[in-house]
Design a protein around this motif. Structure first.
Motif, PDB file in Angstrom:
ATOM      1  N   ILE A  21      -2.086   0.681   1.236  1.00 37.95           N
ATOM      2  CA  ILE A  21      -1.660  -0.700   1.385  1.00 37.95           C
ATOM      3  C   ILE A  21      -0.166  -0.779   1.691  1.00 37.95           C
ATOM      4  O   ILE A  21       0.286  -1.642   2.451  1.00 37.95           O
ATOM      5  CB  ILE A  21      -2.015  -1.509   0.123  1.00 37.95           C
ATOM      6  CG1 ILE A  21      -3.541  -1.622   0.003  1.00 37.95           C
ATOM      7  CG2 ILE A  21      -1.386  -2.901   0.152  1.00 37.95           C
ATOM      8  CD1 ILE A  21      -4.021  -2.220  -1.304  1.00 37.95           C
ATOM      9  N   ALA A  22       0.605   0.147   1.126  1.00 36.62           N
ATOM     10  CA  ALA A  22       2.049   0.155   1.371  1.00 36.62           C
ATOM     11  C   ALA A  22       2.371   0.433   2.834  1.00 36.62           C
ATOM     12  O   ALA A  22       3.442   0.056   3.328  1.00 36.62           O
ATOM     13  CB  ALA A  22       2.727   1.190   0.482  1.00 36.62           C
ATOM     14  N   GLN A  23       1.467   1.093   3.538  1.00 34.49           N
ATOM     15  CA  GLN A  23       1.696   1.412   4.946  1.00 34.49           C
ATOM     16  C   GLN A  23       1.459   0.214   5.858  1.00 34.49           C
ATOM     17  O   GLN A  23       1.807   0.259   7.039  1.00 34.49           O
ATOM     18  CB  GLN A  23       0.775   2.569   5.369  1.00 34.49           C
ATOM     19  CG  GLN A  23       1.103   3.874   4.675  1.00 34.49           C
ATOM     20  CD  GLN A  23       0.097   4.976   4.998  1.00 34.49           C
ATOM     21  OE1 GLN A  23      -0.954   4.723   5.565  1.00 34.49           O
ATOM     22  NE2 GLN A  23       0.445   6.202   4.633  1.00 34.49           N
ATOM     23  N   LEU A  27       2.098  -7.369   4.803  1.00 31.89           N
ATOM     24  CA  LEU A  27       0.777  -7.929   4.501  1.00 31.89           C
ATOM     25  C   LEU A  27       0.566  -8.145   3.014  1.00 31.89           C
ATOM     26  O   LEU A  27       0.173  -9.234   2.592  1.00 31.89           O
ATOM     27  CB  LEU A  27      -0.329  -7.018   5.047  1.00 31.89           C
ATOM     28  CG  LEU A  27      -1.772  -7.481   4.758  1.00 31.89           C
ATOM     29  CD1 LEU A  27      -2.029  -8.843   5.415  1.00 31.89           C
ATOM     30  CD2 LEU A  27      -2.774  -6.447   5.251  1.00 31.89           C
ATOM     31  N   ALA A  28       0.832  -7.111   2.216  1.00 38.86           N
ATOM     32  CA  ALA A  28       0.519  -7.214   0.787  1.00 38.86           C
ATOM     33  C   ALA A  28       1.477  -6.364  -0.041  1.00 38.86           C
ATOM     34  O   ALA A  28       2.081  -5.412   0.456  1.00 38.86           O
ATOM     35  CB  ALA A  28      -0.927  -6.781   0.544  1.00 38.86           C
ATOM     36  N   GLU A  29       1.573  -6.739  -1.306  1.00 39.69           N
ATOM     37  CA  GLU A  29       2.405  -6.005  -2.256  1.00 39.69           C
ATOM     38  C   GLU A  29       1.602  -5.773  -3.530  1.00 39.69           C
ATOM     39  O   GLU A  29       1.026  -6.709  -4.092  1.00 39.69           O
ATOM     40  CB  GLU A  29       3.670  -6.806  -2.578  1.00 39.69           C
ATOM     41  CG  GLU A  29       4.552  -6.168  -3.632  1.00 39.69           C
ATOM     42  CD  GLU A  29       5.697  -7.062  -4.065  1.00 39.69           C
ATOM     43  OE1 GLU A  29       6.508  -6.608  -4.884  1.00 39.69           O
ATOM     44  OE2 GLU A  29       5.757  -8.217  -3.587  1.00 39.69           O
ATOM     45  N   ILE A  30       1.526  -4.515  -3.978  1.00 41.97           N
ATOM     46  CA  ILE A  30       0.861  -4.193  -5.231  1.00 41.97           C
ATOM     47  C   ILE A  30       1.831  -4.483  -6.371  1.00 41.97           C
ATOM     48  O   ILE A  30       2.875  -3.848  -6.493  1.00 41.97           O
ATOM     49  CB  ILE A  30       0.425  -2.715  -5.289  1.00 41.97           C
ATOM     50  CG1 ILE A  30      -0.415  -2.359  -4.075  1.00 41.97           C
ATOM     51  CG2 ILE A  30      -0.353  -2.450  -6.578  1.00 41.97           C
ATOM     52  CD1 ILE A  30      -1.662  -3.176  -3.918  1.00 41.97           C
ATOM     53  N   ILE A  31       1.494  -5.448  -7.208  1.00 37.66           N
ATOM     54  CA  ILE A  31       2.402  -5.832  -8.292  1.00 37.66           C
ATOM     55  C   ILE A  31       1.914  -5.349  -9.650  1.00 37.66           C
ATOM     56  O   ILE A  31       2.601  -5.525 -10.659  1.00 37.66           O
ATOM     57  CB  ILE A  31       2.610  -7.358  -8.330  1.00 37.66           C
ATOM     58  CG1 ILE A  31       1.288  -8.082  -8.585  1.00 37.66           C
ATOM     59  CG2 ILE A  31       3.256  -7.847  -7.040  1.00 37.66           C
ATOM     60  CD1 ILE A  31       1.460  -9.568  -8.861  1.00 37.66           C
ATOM     61  N   GLY A  32       0.717  -4.750  -9.701  1.00 37.05           N
ATOM     62  CA  GLY A  32       0.213  -4.265 -10.976  1.00 37.05           C
ATOM     63  C   GLY A  32      -1.026  -3.403 -10.802  1.00 37.05           C
ATOM     64  O   GLY A  32      -1.721  -3.491  -9.797  1.00 37.05           O
ATOM     65  N   GLU A  33      -1.264  -2.548 -11.799  1.00 36.41           N
ATOM     66  CA  GLU A  33      -2.452  -1.703 -11.819  1.00 36.41           C
ATOM     67  C   GLU A  33      -3.049  -1.716 -13.216  1.00 36.41           C
ATOM     68  O   GLU A  33      -2.334  -1.721 -14.212  1.00 36.41           O
ATOM     69  CB  GLU A  33      -2.098  -0.262 -11.437  1.00 36.41           C
ATOM     70  CG  GLU A  33      -1.585  -0.084 -10.024  1.00 36.41           C
ATOM     71  CD  GLU A  33      -1.346   1.381  -9.697  1.00 36.41           C
ATOM     72  OE1 GLU A  33      -1.941   2.250 -10.379  1.00 36.41           O
ATOM     73  OE2 GLU A  33      -0.557   1.658  -8.779  1.00 36.41           O
ATOM     74  N   ILE A 117      -8.184  -7.042   3.401  1.00 38.13           N
ATOM     75  CA  ILE A 117      -7.085  -7.828   2.828  1.00 38.13           C
ATOM     76  C   ILE A 117      -6.655  -8.928   3.793  1.00 38.13           C
ATOM     77  O   ILE A 117      -6.458 -10.085   3.392  1.00 38.13           O
ATOM     78  CB  ILE A 117      -5.888  -6.910   2.487  1.00 38.13           C
ATOM     79  CG1 ILE A 117      -6.281  -5.940   1.374  1.00 38.13           C
ATOM     80  CG2 ILE A 117      -4.684  -7.751   2.059  1.00 38.13           C
ATOM     81  CD1 ILE A 117      -5.221  -4.899   1.070  1.00 38.13           C
ATOM     82  N   ARG A 118      -6.534  -8.591   5.065  1.00 45.62           N
ATOM     83  CA  ARG A 118      -6.093  -9.572   6.048  1.00 45.62           C
ATOM     84  C   ARG A 118      -7.113 -10.715   6.174  1.00 45.62           C
ATOM     85  O   ARG A 118      -6.743 -11.891   6.230  1.00 45.62           O
ATOM     86  CB  ARG A 118      -5.880  -8.904   7.407  1.00 45.62           C
ATOM     87  CG  ARG A 118      -5.155  -9.777   8.425  1.00 45.62           C
ATOM     88  CD  ARG A 118      -4.946  -9.038   9.736  1.00 45.62           C
ATOM     89  NE  ARG A 118      -4.159  -7.832   9.583  1.00 45.62           N
ATOM     90  CZ  ARG A 118      -2.845  -7.814   9.491  1.00 45.62           C
ATOM     91  NH1 ARG A 118      -2.166  -8.941   9.513  1.00 45.62           N
ATOM     92  NH2 ARG A 118      -2.185  -6.664   9.364  1.00 45.62           N
ATOM     93  N   THR A 119      -8.394 -10.359   6.211  1.00 46.21           N
ATOM     94  CA  THR A 119      -9.441 -11.369   6.361  1.00 46.21           C
ATOM     95  C   THR A 119      -9.491 -12.303   5.160  1.00 46.21           C
ATOM     96  O   THR A 119      -9.551 -13.533   5.302  1.00 46.21           O
ATOM     97  CB  THR A 119     -10.815 -10.693   6.545  1.00 46.21           C
ATOM     98  OG1 THR A 119     -10.800  -9.888   7.726  1.00 46.21           O
ATOM     99  CG2 THR A 119     -11.918 -11.727   6.674  1.00 46.21           C
TER     100      THR A 119
END
Length: 223
Positions: A21-23, A27-33, A117-119
Motif C-alpha cells: 500500500i505504501a508503494q 492513495l492511502a495511509e496505514i495508521i494502525g495495525e 482500495i481505489r474502488t
C-alpha cells in the motif's frame, strides 16, 4: 488520503500489505495495525474509527463476519474490505447482507489491492472474479423465489446506453474500474463516473443490486 487500519493476526502478512500500500502514491495511509478482535476494539475506543478497515475473515478471538456486522452497526460510515483465504457462498451471502464494500482473496496481487482500495474509496464495491461469480449465482438462485416480494418499479434496460451496458458486463465479471477502463480504452475515473451514473439511473445503492439486476435482465452471461 484514505486512512486505513489493518486487522490480521499474521504480522508478516500485515507487513506485506503495508509495503504494497505504501508503494501506491497519494492513495492511502496505514495508521494502525491490529492482530486480534480485542486489539481492534481497543484501537477504536482509543483512536476512533479510520476511513477504512482491511479485515481478515478469521482472527484468533473472533469471526470476521461477526466483527464486520458489529462495526457496520457502530460505525455506519466505516468502509470495510474483507480478506479471506477461502471463498464460500455462505460467507459471501453474509457479507452482502451486512453491506461490506469489498471482499478480496489473500492471494490477491498488488494491483488487486490497489484496485480494491481505489474502488471502495470512490464509493464503489470491489469483489474478485471468483466472488463476483458467487454473487451472480446467488442472485440467480434467489430471483424466482423472491421476485414477488419486490414491489419497487424495476428499471428498464432500455434506459441504459450501450457503453453503460458494457461497463456493467465488465464489473459483473469481477473487473475493477481500472481493468474495465483498460478494456474500454477509458480512464478509471471515467469508468467510476459511468458506474455512479448507472447506479443512480437504476436506483441501486451497491454492486450486489446491480449484479442481481444484470443477471435477471440477461445483460451478463453467468454460466
Amino acid at each position: 488520503m484514505t486512512k486505513i487500519v489493518l486487522v490480521d493476526d499474521h504480522e508478516l502478512y500485515r507487513m506485506g500489505l503495508r509495503v504494497a500500500i505504501a508503494q501506491i502514491q497519494d492513495l492511502a495511509e496505514i495508521i494502525g495495525e491490529c492482530g486480534s478482535s480485542q486489539e481492534l476494539e481497543d484501537y477504536l475506543h482509543e483512536q476512533g474509527a479510520p476511513d477504512m478497515i482491511i479485515l481478515d475473515i478469521r482472527l484468533p478471538d473472533g469471526n470476521g463476519v461477526d466483527i464486520a456486522r458489529r462495526l457496520k452497526t457502530e460505525y455506519p460510515d466505516l468502509k470495510i474490505i474483507m480478506l479471506s483465504s477461502e471463498v464460500s457462498e455462505k460467507i459471501v451471502n453474509d457479507l452482502l447482507e451486512i453491506g461490506v464494500e469489498g471482499y478480496m482473496s489473500k492471494m490477491a496481487q498488488t494491483s488487486d489491492i490497489e484496485n480494491a482500495i481505489r474502488t471502495v474509496t470512490t464509493g464503489g464495491n470491489f469483489y474478485g472474479k471468483s466472488i463476483a461469480k458467487i454473487i451472480m449465482d446467488l442472485c440467480v438462485s434467489r430471483s424466482a423465489g423472491h421476485s414477488h416480494k419486490n414491489t419497487r418499479k424495476q428499471p428498464n434496460p432500455s434506459e441504459l446506453t450501450e457503453r453503460e451496458i458494457e461497463v456493467i458486463q465488465h464489473l459483473c465479471n469481477g473487473l475493477s474500474a481500472k481493468e474495465t477502463g483498460e478494456k474500454m480504452h477509458l480512464s478509471h475515473r471515467t469508468v467510476e463516473t459511468h458506474r455512479s451514473n448507472i447506479l443512480h439511473k437504476l436506483g441501486f445503492s451497491n454492486a450486489a443490486e446491480l449484479i442481481r439486476y444484470a443477471v435477471k435482465e440477461g445483460l451478463v452471461d453467468w454460466q
